[in-house]
Design an enzyme around this catalytic site. Structure first.
Site, PDB file in Angstrom:
ATOM      1  N   GLU A 172      27.673  14.590  10.645  1.00 29.76           N
ATOM      2  CA  GLU A 172      27.336  13.205  10.978  1.00 29.76           C
ATOM      3  C   GLU A 172      28.090  12.194  10.135  1.00 29.76           C
ATOM      4  OE1 GLU A 172      22.637  14.270  11.601  1.00 29.76           O
ATOM      5  OE2 GLU A 172      23.323  13.283   9.774  1.00 29.76           O
ATOM      6  N   ARG A 230      30.749   6.455   7.624  1.00 34.22           N
ATOM      7  CA  ARG A 230      31.745   5.710   6.864  1.00 34.22           C
ATOM      8  C   ARG A 230      33.179   6.194   7.114  1.00 34.22           C
ATOM      9  NH1 ARG A 230      30.410   3.337   2.081  1.00 34.22           N
ATOM     10  NH2 ARG A 230      28.618   4.696   1.966  1.00 34.22           N
ATOM     11  N   CYS A 266      24.684 -19.537  -1.397  1.00 31.11           N
ATOM     12  CA  CYS A 266      24.025 -20.120  -2.560  1.00 31.11           C
ATOM     13  C   CYS A 266      23.397 -19.035  -3.422  1.00 31.11           C
ATOM     14  CB  CYS A 266      22.968 -21.107  -2.107  1.00 31.11           C
ATOM     15  SG  CYS A 266      23.701 -22.427  -1.170  1.00 31.11           S
TER      16      CYS A 266
HETATM   17  C1  PLP Z   1      23.825   7.439   6.528  1.00 28.42           C
HETATM   18  C2  PLP Z   1      23.704   8.746   7.167  1.00 28.42           C
HETATM   19  C3  PLP Z   1      24.837   9.395   7.658  1.00 28.42           C
HETATM   20  C4  PLP Z   1      26.232   8.852   7.507  1.00 28.42           C
HETATM   21  O1  PLP Z   1      26.627   8.766   6.199  1.00 28.42           O
HETATM   22  P1  PLP Z   1      28.134   8.353   5.820  1.00 28.42           P
HETATM   23  O2  PLP Z   1      28.122   8.292   4.349  1.00 28.42           O
HETATM   24  O3  PLP Z   1      28.358   7.008   6.439  1.00 28.42           O
HETATM   25  O4  PLP Z   1      29.031   9.388   6.373  1.00 28.42           O
HETATM   26  C5  PLP Z   1      24.655  10.603   8.304  1.00 28.42           C
HETATM   27  N1  PLP Z   1      23.426  11.148   8.450  1.00 28.42           N
HETATM   28  C6  PLP Z   1      22.319  10.541   7.989  1.00 28.42           C
HETATM   29  C7  PLP Z   1      21.017  11.172   8.203  1.00 28.42           C
HETATM   30  C8  PLP Z   1      22.421   9.336   7.327  1.00 28.42           C
HETATM   31  O5  PLP Z   1      21.315   8.752   6.863  1.00 28.42           O
END
Ligand code: PLP
Length: 432
Positions: free
Chosen positions: A291, A294, A362
C-alpha cells in the site's frame, strides 16, 4: 534535483516539469499551484506492479494509499494502472466511487470507522475491510447479517516493529492506536472470534509499520512475524489466511541527503523473507498486498508560489514570504519535514542565498523550511518547493480563510487542471 528525474531546466533557465515551463504554468494558472507529473506517477505504479510480477509471480496487488493525494483524476489514473485503492474514510471512498473506481479493488482502512462508514462500505461492495478492533468486528458482523451479506475482512496487526523514525525498536509498536497486538495474544484471539462469525470472511492480515522509512530490516521483520502468525493460525484453527498485506511506508527523497530504497530492492529482499518463512513453516505462499502512498505521488509533485516580502534580519536570518504556506503544506509546521526549493525563473543559476521560507498565515510557525539554500530570490520570483506530491493537497486547510490552490497535471509538455482552485464562494458555501 534528484527528487524527480522529470524536472529540468529549459533554455530560458526556467524549471520545467513534465516538459512544461513552471514559470508559464504559474502565469497561466496563478499561484500557489500544485503541479503533478503524470508520467512520474504512472512510472511509480508500474515499478511496483512489475516487482509483484517478478518477485511474487504476479500473485499480489499494489493498492495506492489514496490519503497521500486524493481526487477523482488520481483515482482514474490508478484504475488505468490496474492498481487497488486504499481509503480511510467515507470521503475517500465517495471520491473513488465518483471517479468510477471499481469497488471490489478498494480496501477500507481506519482505526475508528463509524457505523455510517461501515454501512456505506457494505452497500457499495468494497472488496476488503481492514478491521482494526473487536468493537468494529462485532458491529460489522451484525450489520452484514442485517443486510444479508458476507464481507471480506483482514485484521490490522501490530507486528511489534516500530519504524517511525530512522531508528527502530522492536517492541515499541504495541503503543499505537492502530490494530491489535501480536505479542500479547490479542491478534490470535480476535482471529478466533472472527472465525466463529457467519457474516465475515477472514481473508487476510495487514500491517503498516510507519511512513517515510528508509531501512529494509523493519519491513523484513514485520513480514516474518506476520507469516509466523498466519502459520500459527493454520496450525491452531485449520484456517488458511490467504492474503498478506504489508502496508506502505517506503521513504522518498525530499532532499539530496535522503537515500531512498529502490522499491525493487525492497521487493526483492522482502519477497525472499516471505518465501523463506513460508517454506520453513510449511505455509502456502500468500497473495501479497502493498500500500504505497507517498512513494507513488510524492516525488512527482511540486508546489509553485510567488515570492512576496523578503525581510533580511541582519545576523539572524532572511525571511522570504510566499503566497501560500501551512494551508497548502502543513508538513514543516507539523513535523519539520525538510524540503528543497528552487527559484523557478532562475533555475540555471547557482544557489547562493539561504532563506527561511515563510507562508502568509497568522502563525509564526507557518514556515515551509528553514536554512533553505536557493538562488538569489527577489520579490515577484516564482518559487518551486519540490516533492510535495504527497500529504500536501490532502492535508491542506482553509485556515485564515485561504482558498486551496488548484492542482494541475502535466504530461508531455501539456497541462490540465485536475482540481479547480477554491473560490471565495466555496469558502462561504456552508455558512448560514
Ligand atoms: C498511511 C498508510 C499507508 C501509506 O503510507 P505511505 O507512507 O504514504 O506509503 C498505507 N497503509 C496504511 C494502512 C496507512 O495508514
Amino acid at each position: 534535483m534528484k527528487q524527480s528525474e522529470r524536472l529540468g531546466v529549459n533554455q530560458q533557465g526556467h524549471l520545467t516539469i513534465g516538459g512544461c515551463d513552471t514559470v508559464e504554468l504559474a502565469a497561466q494558472y496563478g499561484t500557489p499551484l500544485y503541479v503533478m507529473d503524470e508520467d512520474g506517477i504512472r512510472a511509480a505504479c508500474r515499478s511496483y506492479r512489475d516487482s509483484i510480477e517478478r518477485y511474487y509471480d504476479g500473485r499480489g496487488m499494489v493498492c495506492y494509499a489514496s490519503k497521500a493525494f486524493c481526487c477523482k483524476e488520481i483515482c482514474r489514473i490508478m484504475d488505468q494502472e490496474q492498481m487497488g485503492l486504499d481509503v480511510v474514510s467515507e470521503g475517500e471512498l465517495y471520491t473513488a466511487l465518483q471517479a468510477g473506481f471499481p469497488a471490489e479493488r478498494i480496501c477500507f482502512h481506519g482505526n475508528n470507522k463509524t457505523d455510517h462508514e461501515l454501512r456505506y462500505a457494505l452497500e457499495t461492495g468494497v472488496g476488503l475491510i481492514i478491521v482494526d478492533n473487536e468493537y468494529e468486528l462485532v458491529r460489522l458482523n451484525r450489520m452484514a447479517e442485517q443486510m444479508e451479506k458476507t464481507v471480506n475482512i483482514a485484521f490490522r496487526i501490530k507486528p511489534g516493529v516500530d519504524a517511525h523514525t530512522h531508528d527502530f525498536v522492536r517492541t515499541g509498536q504495541i503503543d499505537s492506536k492502530f490494530g491489535v497486538a501480536l505479542e500479547n495474544g490479542e491478534a490470535m484471539q480476535i482471529i478466533r472470534q472472527a472465525l466463529t462469525m457467519k457474516h465475515v470472511v477472514l481473508k487476510g492480515v495487514h500491517c503498516h509499520i510507519g511512513s517515510q522509512i528508509f531501512e529494509l530490516e523493519p519491513f523484513e521483520l514485520a513480514a516474518q512475524r506476520m507469516i509466523e502468525l498466519m502459520a500459527q493460525v493454520k496450525e491452531e484453527t485449520g484456517h488458511v489466511i490467504e492474503q498478506l498485506d504489508l502496508g506502505g511506508g517506503f521513504g522518498i527523497c525530499y532532499t539530496e541527503e535522503d537515500q531512498a530504497l529502490r522499491y525493487d530492492s525492497y521487493m526483492e529482499k522482502v519477497s525472499e523473507v516471505v518465501k523463506d518463512c513460508c517454506h520453513r513453516l510449511g505455509f502456502p505462499q500468500p497473495f501479497v498486498m502493498l500500500e504505497p502512498g507517498r512513494s507513488i505521488v510524492g516525488p512527482s509533485g511540486i508546489t509553485l508560489y510567488t515570492a512576496g516580502s523578503i525581510k533580511e534580519i541582519p545576523n539572524i536570518r532572511t525571511y522570504a514570504a510566499v503566497d501560500g504556506g501551512m494551508t497548502d503544506n502543513p508538513r514543516y509546521a507539523l513535523y519539520q519535514s525538510v524540503y528543497e526549493a528552487v527559484v523557478a525563473n532562475k533555475a540555471a543559476q547557482p544557489k547562493e542565498m539561504t532563506v527561511t521560507l515563510a507562508g502568509k498565515c497568522c502563525e509564526s510557525g507557518d514556515l515551509l523550511g528553514e536554512k533553505m539554500l536557493v538562488q538569489k530570490m527577489e520579490s515577484g520570483d516564482i518559487v518551486a518547493v519540490l516533492s510535495t506530491g504527497a500529504y500536501n493537497y490532502s492535508m491542506a486547510s482553509n485556515y485564515n480563510r485561504i482558498c486551496r490552490p488548484a492542482v494541475v497535471m502535466v504530461h508531455d509538455g501539456a497541462s490540465r487542471v485536475i482540481v479547480r482552485r477554491e473560490s471565495l464562494e466555496d469558502l462561504t458555501r456552508n455558512d448560514l
